[in-house]
Design an enzyme around this catalytic site. Structure first.
Site, PDB file in Angstrom:
ATOM      1  N   HIS A   1      35.033  40.684  36.664  1.00 50.74           N
ATOM      2  CA  HIS A   1      36.459  40.362  36.779  1.00 50.74           C
ATOM      3  C   HIS A   1      36.770  39.897  38.187  1.00 50.74           C
ATOM      4  O   HIS A   1      36.324  40.493  39.158  1.00 50.74           O
ATOM      5  CB  HIS A   1      37.309  41.598  36.452  1.00 50.74           C
ATOM      6  CG  HIS A   1      38.764  41.296  36.374  1.00 50.74           C
ATOM      7  ND1 HIS A   1      39.374  40.894  35.215  1.00 50.74           N
ATOM      8  CD2 HIS A   1      39.726  41.297  37.328  1.00 50.74           C
ATOM      9  CE1 HIS A   1      40.654  40.671  35.449  1.00 50.74           C
ATOM     10  NE2 HIS A   1      40.894  40.903  36.722  1.00 50.74           N
TER      11      HIS A   1
ATOM     12  N   ASP B   1      50.525  47.068  30.590  1.00 51.01           N
ATOM     13  CA  ASP B   1      50.258  46.141  31.696  1.00 51.01           C
ATOM     14  C   ASP B   1      51.015  44.836  31.519  1.00 51.01           C
ATOM     15  O   ASP B   1      51.521  44.271  32.481  1.00 51.01           O
ATOM     16  CB  ASP B   1      48.756  45.861  31.825  1.00 51.01           C
ATOM     17  CG  ASP B   1      48.478  44.920  32.988  1.00 51.01           C
ATOM     18  OD1 ASP B   1      48.765  45.318  34.139  1.00 51.01           O
ATOM     19  OD2 ASP B   1      48.022  43.790  32.764  1.00 51.01           O
TER      20      ASP B   1
ATOM     21  N   ARG C   1      56.590  42.997  37.673  1.00 53.02           N
ATOM     22  CA  ARG C   1      56.094  42.918  39.056  1.00 53.02           C
ATOM     23  C   ARG C   1      56.176  41.494  39.584  1.00 53.02           C
ATOM     24  O   ARG C   1      56.518  41.259  40.738  1.00 53.02           O
ATOM     25  CB  ARG C   1      54.636  43.397  39.127  1.00 53.02           C
ATOM     26  CG  ARG C   1      54.501  44.907  39.031  1.00 53.02           C
ATOM     27  CD  ARG C   1      53.046  45.293  38.821  1.00 53.02           C
ATOM     28  NE  ARG C   1      52.191  44.907  39.907  1.00 53.02           N
ATOM     29  CZ  ARG C   1      50.889  44.630  39.780  1.00 53.02           C
ATOM     30  NH1 ARG C   1      50.295  44.692  38.604  1.00 53.02           N
ATOM     31  NH2 ARG C   1      50.177  44.306  40.826  1.00 53.02           N
TER      32      ARG C   1
ATOM     33  N   SER D   1      46.259  47.991  37.088  1.00 56.07           N
ATOM     34  CA  SER D   1      46.389  46.875  36.144  1.00 56.07           C
ATOM     35  C   SER D   1      45.000  46.365  35.731  1.00 56.07           C
ATOM     36  O   SER D   1      44.698  46.218  34.543  1.00 56.07           O
ATOM     37  CB  SER D   1      47.208  45.770  36.820  1.00 56.07           C
ATOM     38  OG  SER D   1      47.074  44.546  36.165  1.00 56.07           O
TER      39      SER D   1
ATOM     40  N   LYS E   1      42.565  47.506  32.061  1.00 52.88           N
ATOM     41  CA  LYS E   1      42.097  46.482  31.118  1.00 52.88           C
ATOM     42  C   LYS E   1      40.572  46.478  31.016  1.00 52.88           C
ATOM     43  O   LYS E   1      40.012  46.309  29.936  1.00 52.88           O
ATOM     44  CB  LYS E   1      42.618  45.099  31.526  1.00 52.88           C
ATOM     45  CG  LYS E   1      44.123  44.962  31.281  1.00 52.88           C
ATOM     46  CD  LYS E   1      44.662  43.624  31.739  1.00 52.88           C
ATOM     47  CE  LYS E   1      44.761  43.528  33.230  1.00 52.88           C
ATOM     48  NZ  LYS E   1      45.589  42.468  33.776  1.00 52.88           N
TER      49      LYS E   1
HETATM   50  N1  URA Z   1      45.156  40.644  38.099  1.00 49.86           N
HETATM   51  C1  URA Z   1      45.615  41.571  37.236  1.00 49.86           C
HETATM   52  O1  URA Z   1      45.212  41.611  36.081  1.00 49.86           O
HETATM   53  N2  URA Z   1      46.524  42.459  37.685  1.00 49.86           N
HETATM   54  C2  URA Z   1      46.989  42.458  38.941  1.00 49.86           C
HETATM   55  O2  URA Z   1      47.808  43.294  39.273  1.00 49.86           O
HETATM   56  C3  URA Z   1      46.510  41.480  39.835  1.00 49.86           C
HETATM   57  C4  URA Z   1      45.578  40.575  39.403  1.00 49.86           C
END
Ligand code: URA
Length: 441
Positions: free
Chosen positions: A82, A161, A168, A183, A187
């Site tokens: 990621h 999220d 946000r 966040s 995931k």
């Molecule tokens: N990517 C995400 O999935 N969440 C964040 O808060 C920042 C980047």
């Protein structure tokens, strides 16, 4: 329990209990807590921060807001990757098939573009027919048989999220280490991989602007991953200028193909090698990075990495003819060279501005409803450290709407800093954070 008391406690720098965090996340997720109160809660967190226990509680509460994917039906070690997001960051298109060609299982859920940063799914969808819509059965079959499948985030996976991120984004509360870590890691954990390699971007085009903050974000995410039984390593990498030369969906697919064939730009190649090597290492395939890199280079030189990419695209409905002959990919009708108005060395290419210029050209979304112009984007002819003469081309820009070119050209010119002296070049990779500690390069 009342959300007002929880906001007040955090505003006054108090430590929240697991129950209070569970209450806030669950009740915002189900619509009981309104946006204005949750926005105040986020701002209180932004200023007062969350400690380790609170951040872990936040991540768990977010995971519990939805389903968790069980990948035990897939044989072998499942490694996920990621990136925290950047400009020209097409590493997943390269690293996914490359690592799958080495025998590691990639069952990845990716996202779309966000703000000035691009998204893996948008890039892949520039290939005609390519789709992330598939049944769970098909997803598992592709991973088991081909070694790789990329799906989209489902509505059931960490729904909290989705709601929190949208809030946000419009309340200036994105750039907080605990909120980003919660966040991303919620995931990643809910997606079910055994091991996680994180590419934490630092610089003007990233959410973390200093190496110190990026290492800290890496440390927090590693702590969360390891605490939840997933071996996790964070690689801290530069995002002070775009990665590679191409920004925009089909342009990035072309550059990814070039890189999979061993003909890509050096920074993109080197970063993909670093991230991929860590994926092979966490999977236990090799004892050291040199051996892992040698294996990856062989897969590129032999054509196996590119063959895996074609197999993956075909399995998800993509037109392989466009991969074999990239002139068949969507191309923008209008182009323009951005000519330098100065002579000297390139000191900086503001990645955020370049990302915004690509959105103006149509490569990203101005609003949630915008349709992507797949051929739109920017090709940087000059990168940091290069010398440029007045009138030479800094970049070529692409759009299906000719009236967009002028505005993008102005943003790109303002993104470049050109000076007479040679610049100091930032490292591409700053170091790693893992359970073994911090390593700086
Ligand atoms: N990517 C995400 O999935 N969440 C964040 O808060 C920042 C980047």
């Amino acid at each position: 329990m009342r959300i007002n008391d929880i906001i007040l406690k955090k505003r006054n720098d108090g430590k929240l209990s697991k129950e209070e965090i569970d209450f806030a996340i669950a009740n915002f997720s189900n619509g009981t807590i309104p946006d204005y109160q949750f926005a105040a809660f986020l701002m209180a967190i932004y200023f007062q921060k969350l400690d380790k226990d609170e951040t872990i509680a936040l991540t768990r509460a977010m995971i519990n807001s939805g389903n968790v994917i069980d990948l035990s039906g897939i044989k072998g070690v499942k490694v996920d990757k990621h990136s925290t997001g950047g400009v020209g960051d097409k590493t997943s298109l390269i690293v996914g098939p490359l690592v799958a060609a080495a025998g590691i299982k990639i069952a990845k859920l990716s996202g779309r573009g966000l703000g000035h940063t691009g998204g893996t799914i948008d890039k892949l969808e520039s290939i005609s027919g390519f789709s992330v819509e598939m049944t769970e059965q098909q997803f598992f079959k592709n991973v088991n048989e081909i070694g790789i499948a990329i799906g989209g985030q489902t509505a059931e996976l960490v729904p909290a999220d989705k709601k929190i991120y949208a809030l946000r984004d419009v309340t200036c509360t994105v750039e907080n280490i605990s909120l980003i870590a919660g966040s991303i890691m919620s995931k990643k954990i809910a997606s079910g991989a055994d091991k996680i390699v994180l590419d934490v971007k630092v610089g003007d085009g990233a959410f973390m602007n200093t190496p110190k903050d990026a290492f800290e974000l890496g440390r927090v995410m590693v702590e969360i991953g390891e605490g939840m039984g997933r071996e996790t390593i964070a690689v801290i990498t530069d995002m002070n200028q775009p990665l590679g030369n191409a920004i925009g969906n089909s342009l990035e697919v072309i550059e990814s193909i070039e890189t999979l064939k061993g003909k890509g730009p050096k920074d993109l190649h080197d970063l993909c090698m670093e991230v991929s090597a860590h994926m092979l290492l966490v999977a236990g395939m090799f004892k050291n990075k040199t051996e892992a890199v040698a294996c990856l280079e062989k897969l590129i030189q032999s054509g196996e990495a590119f063959a895996k990419f074609k197999q993956f695209i075909q399995a998800q409905g993509g037109d392989v003819k466009q991969i074999e002959d990239t002139t068949k990919l969507p191309a923008a009708k209008h182009t323009m060279e951005v000519l330098s108005t100065q002579e000297g060395y390139i000191h900086n290419i503001g990645a955020r501005k370049i990302g915004l210029a690509s959105v103006v050209l149509g490569a990203g979304r101005e609003t949630k409803e915008s349709k992507i112009d797949f051929g739109a984007g920017i090709y940087l002819n000059k990168k940091v450290g290069d010398y440029i003469k007045k009138g030479e081309s800094l970049a070529k820009i692409y759009s299906s709407q000719s009236e967009k070119l002028k505005g993008a050209q102005e943003i790109i010119l303002s993104a470049y800093t050109i000076l007479p002296t040679q610049p100091k070049i930032n490292p591409l990779i700053y170091g790693t954070v893992s359970k073994a500690g911090v390593v700086t390069y």
